[in-house]
Design a protein around this motif. Structure first.
Motif, PDB file in Angstrom:
ATOM      1  N   GLN A   1      33.678  43.784  56.308  1.00 54.38           N
ATOM      2  CA  GLN A   1      34.589  44.922  56.444  1.00 54.38           C
ATOM      3  C   GLN A   1      36.007  44.529  56.058  1.00 54.38           C
ATOM      4  OE1 GLN A   1      33.839  48.184  57.071  1.00 54.38           O
ATOM      5  NE2 GLN A   1      35.984  48.435  56.476  1.00 54.38           N
ATOM      6  N   ASP A   2      36.424  43.321  56.456  1.00 48.33           N
ATOM      7  CA  ASP A   2      37.763  42.862  56.093  1.00 48.33           C
ATOM      8  C   ASP A   2      37.875  42.637  54.580  1.00 48.33           C
ATOM      9  OD1 ASP A   2      38.698  43.016  58.647  1.00 48.33           O
ATOM     10  OD2 ASP A   2      38.481  40.879  59.089  1.00 48.33           O
ATOM     11  N   ILE A   3      36.813  42.120  53.977  1.00 44.68           N
ATOM     12  CA  ILE A   3      36.817  41.923  52.525  1.00 44.68           C
ATOM     13  C   ILE A   3      36.946  43.262  51.814  1.00 44.68           C
ATOM     14  CG2 ILE A   3      35.340  41.293  50.563  1.00 44.68           C
ATOM     15  CD1 ILE A   3      34.375  38.898  52.203  1.00 44.68           C
ATOM     16  N   SER A   4      36.208  44.249  52.295  1.00 47.71           N
ATOM     17  CA  SER A   4      36.286  45.587  51.698  1.00 47.71           C
ATOM     18  C   SER A   4      37.689  46.176  51.866  1.00 47.71           C
ATOM     19  CB  SER A   4      35.248  46.496  52.355  1.00 47.71           C
ATOM     20  OG  SER A   4      35.292  47.789  51.787  1.00 47.71           O
ATOM     21  N   THR A   5      38.275  45.994  53.040  1.00 50.61           N
ATOM     22  CA  THR A   5      39.629  46.491  53.296  1.00 50.61           C
ATOM     23  C   THR A   5      40.641  45.793  52.404  1.00 50.61           C
ATOM     24  OG1 THR A   5      39.122  47.012  55.600  1.00 50.61           O
ATOM     25  CG2 THR A   5      41.438  46.723  55.037  1.00 50.61           C
TER      26      THR A   5
ATOM     27  N   GLY B   1      44.261  45.750  47.651  1.00 50.22           N
ATOM     28  CA  GLY B   1      44.592  45.164  46.351  1.00 50.22           C
ATOM     29  C   GLY B   1      44.147  46.003  45.175  1.00 50.22           C
ATOM     30  N   LEU B   2      43.754  47.259  45.436  1.00 54.80           N
ATOM     31  CA  LEU B   2      43.308  48.178  44.378  1.00 54.80           C
ATOM     32  C   LEU B   2      42.216  47.560  43.511  1.00 54.80           C
ATOM     33  CD1 LEU B   2      46.762  49.705  43.366  1.00 54.80           C
ATOM     34  CD2 LEU B   2      44.903  50.857  44.578  1.00 54.80           C
ATOM     35  N   GLY B   3      41.292  46.841  44.166  1.00 57.57           N
ATOM     36  CA  GLY B   3      40.136  46.301  43.465  1.00 57.57           C
ATOM     37  C   GLY B   3      40.379  44.992  42.750  1.00 57.57           C
ATOM     38  N   ARG B   4      41.561  44.404  42.931  1.00 55.75           N
ATOM     39  CA  ARG B   4      41.890  43.163  42.215  1.00 55.75           C
ATOM     40  C   ARG B   4      41.633  41.970  43.142  1.00 55.75           C
ATOM     41  NH1 ARG B   4      47.631  45.436  40.137  1.00 55.75           N
ATOM     42  NH2 ARG B   4      47.487  46.477  42.163  1.00 55.75           N
TER      43      ARG B   4
ATOM     44  N   LEU C   1      42.275  38.302  47.938  1.00 53.10           N
ATOM     45  CA  LEU C   1      42.183  36.966  48.541  1.00 53.10           C
ATOM     46  C   LEU C   1      43.492  36.605  49.241  1.00 53.10           C
ATOM     47  CD1 LEU C   1      40.546  34.391  48.975  1.00 53.10           C
ATOM     48  CD2 LEU C   1      41.411  33.543  46.785  1.00 53.10           C
ATOM     49  N   ALA C   2      44.626  36.927  48.613  1.00 51.69           N
ATOM     50  CA  ALA C   2      45.922  36.656  49.241  1.00 51.69           C
ATOM     51  C   ALA C   2      46.071  37.455  50.532  1.00 51.69           C
ATOM     52  CB  ALA C   2      47.054  36.991  48.269  1.00 51.69           C
ATOM     53  N   VAL C   3      45.597  38.689  50.537  1.00 52.32           N
ATOM     54  CA  VAL C   3      45.636  39.524  51.735  1.00 52.32           C
ATOM     55  C   VAL C   3      44.872  38.847  52.875  1.00 52.32           C
ATOM     56  CG1 VAL C   3      44.734  41.666  52.745  1.00 52.32           C
ATOM     57  CG2 VAL C   3      46.004  41.740  50.589  1.00 52.32           C
ATOM     58  N   LEU C   4      43.679  38.343  52.567  1.00 53.31           N
ATOM     59  CA  LEU C   4      42.839  37.708  53.582  1.00 53.31           C
ATOM     60  C   LEU C   4      43.440  36.389  54.059  1.00 53.31           C
ATOM     61  CD1 LEU C   4      39.424  38.447  51.858  1.00 53.31           C
ATOM     62  CD2 LEU C   4      40.195  39.433  54.026  1.00 53.31           C
ATOM     63  N   GLN C   5      43.948  35.600  53.143  1.00 54.02           N
ATOM     64  CA  GLN C   5      44.472  34.283  53.502  1.00 54.02           C
ATOM     65  C   GLN C   5      45.767  34.376  54.315  1.00 54.02           C
ATOM     66  OE1 GLN C   5      44.701  32.496  49.583  1.00 54.02           O
ATOM     67  NE2 GLN C   5      42.719  31.485  49.806  1.00 54.02           N
ATOM     68  N   GLN C   6      46.544  35.431  54.078  1.00 51.95           N
ATOM     69  CA  GLN C   6      47.836  35.576  54.755  1.00 51.95           C
ATOM     70  C   GLN C   6      47.777  36.481  55.980  1.00 51.95           C
ATOM     71  OE1 GLN C   6      50.956  36.609  51.871  1.00 51.95           O
ATOM     72  NE2 GLN C   6      49.791  35.539  50.289  1.00 51.95           N
ATOM     73  N   GLY C   7      46.571  36.959  56.315  1.00 52.15           N
ATOM     74  CA  GLY C   7      46.424  37.803  57.491  1.00 52.15           C
ATOM     75  C   GLY C   7      47.164  39.122  57.392  1.00 52.15           C
TER      76      GLY C   7
ATOM     77  N   ARG D   1      49.704  44.736  58.420  1.00 47.90           N
ATOM     78  CA  ARG D   1      49.892  46.097  57.920  1.00 47.90           C
ATOM     79  C   ARG D   1      49.523  47.121  58.983  1.00 47.90           C
ATOM     80  NH1 ARG D   1      45.955  49.176  53.911  1.00 47.90           N
ATOM     81  NH2 ARG D   1      44.719  48.626  55.714  1.00 47.90           N
ATOM     82  N   LYS D   2      48.418  46.876  59.708  1.00 42.32           N
ATOM     83  CA  LYS D   2      48.019  47.792  60.787  1.00 42.32           C
ATOM     84  C   LYS D   2      49.132  47.940  61.811  1.00 42.32           C
ATOM     85  CE  LYS D   2      42.941  47.581  60.987  1.00 42.32           C
ATOM     86  NZ  LYS D   2      41.796  47.089  61.789  1.00 42.32           N
TER      87      LYS D   2
END
Length: 327
Positions: free
Chosen positions: A185-189, A194-197, A202-208, A213-214
């Motif tokens: 679910q987090d990967i999908s979010t 990242g608009l599919g990029r 990956l940067a979103v996931l690595q940087q929490g 954002r929530k």
């Protein structure tokens, strides 16, 4: 050869095949969004073009040219790019043109990688055009440009143009699962953010950034309910306020899409209930105006030197209240 991301392989194979068939174009223009790692595609293509004994679509990896490319010391490979974030000037292009006119030092091909071709000044583009119009033997230009960028039509006409598409969602998700330990679910979010990029995801996931954002958008919701800009203003990060503005813009854009029953390209998929409730309380015209207000704030923050960030943010948030929320 440079390791390619899986979504780069199909385009690499198509272009490399033209060189294997002796049909390689002297000027390749590849347009791509950020976050797809197109730099690796150019590295791989450059290695293939410079190789003295290529194996079909791949460089051999063993010849002297391959060793020089691997060491980043090949005297016939050159890069043209913005310096200190300034546009590519005519003097830079003239220097490249002089190099192109000379004989290859290694008696093989010459390659010039133009990073950010959309950053060529008009004079620089015209200087490059003269070289593209009269291609030298065994000389190849590889131009990279943002997919939304515009270039001189005459540059386009001298190039073979390729577009790097976004990877299929399944491919991007599979790759991300190999790069980090994150829930599906987090990967999908992250991909939506990242608009599919994949590299942005990956940067979103690595940087929490999902939780950040929530939390920030929850505060934006309180600002909306209480009509109090001074409560939200201190929560803007001095180093990342543009990112936070983008989160607000994504929330507003998704709200407008919900209002207009547009289901594609949603970015705030993990906060859909909030998006829908906010959207239902606004008019389509109001949402559009809100987006325009925040886009103007972002533009001003990026373009005005010595700007007072807090004043511009406060002005934008106040306009949201007076011109949208309280109308």
């Amino acid at each position: 050869m440079t390791a390619l991301y899986p979504w780069l392989t199909p385009l690499y194979a198509k272009i490399a095949q033209t060189f294997s068939q002796g049909l390689g174009h002297h000027a390749l223009l590849i347009k791509s969004d950020s976050g797809l790692g197109v730099e690796r595609l150019f590295e791989a293509l450059s290695q293939r073009i410079m190789c003295l004994s290529p194996q079909q679509t791949s460089p051999c990896g063993h010849c002297h040219a391959c060793h020089l490319m691997q060491a980043n010391t090949h005297p016939d490979y050159h890069e043209l790019s913005p310096i200190e974030d300034k546009d590519i000037g005519v003097d830079q292009v003239r220097e490249i043109n002089e190099i192109v006119a000379q004989h290859a030092q290694q008696n093989g091909n010459k390659a010039i990688y133009v990073k950010g071709a959309e950053r060529l000044t008009e004079a620089a583009a015209n200087a490059l055009l003269k070289t593209l119009e009269e291609p030298r033997p065994n000389t190849y230009f590889l131009l990279q440009a943002d997919s939304a960028a515009s270039l001189l039509a005459t540059i386009y006409s001298r190039c073979q143009v390729w577009n790097l598409p976004l990877p299929p969602k399944e491919m991007a998700q599979s790759w991300l699962q190999t790069q980090c330990e994150a829930e599906k679910q987090d990967i999908s979010t992250a991909l939506s953010m990242g608009l599919g990029r994949p590299l942005l995801a990956l940067a979103v996931l690595q940087q929490g950034l999902i939780e950040q954002r929530k939390d920030f958008l929850r505060q934006f919701w309180r600002f909306y309910r209480r009509r109090s800009p001074l409560e939200l203003l201190p929560l803007f990060d001095k180093e990342h306020y543009l990112r936070q503005l983008d989160w607000i813009l994504a929330f507003l854009a998704d709200s407008l899409k919900h209002k207009l029953a547009i289901n594609g390209h949603r970015q705030v998929t993990d906060l859909m209930r909030g998006v829908e409730q906010f959207s239902d309380e606004q008019t389509a015209l109001g949402l559009l105006q809100a987006i325009q207000i925040m886009q103007k704030v972002r533009l001003d923050l990026c373009s005005i030197n010595g700007v007072n960030v807090e004043l511009i943010l406060l002005d934008g948030l106040t306009k949201l209240i007076t011109e949208v929320f309280e109308k």
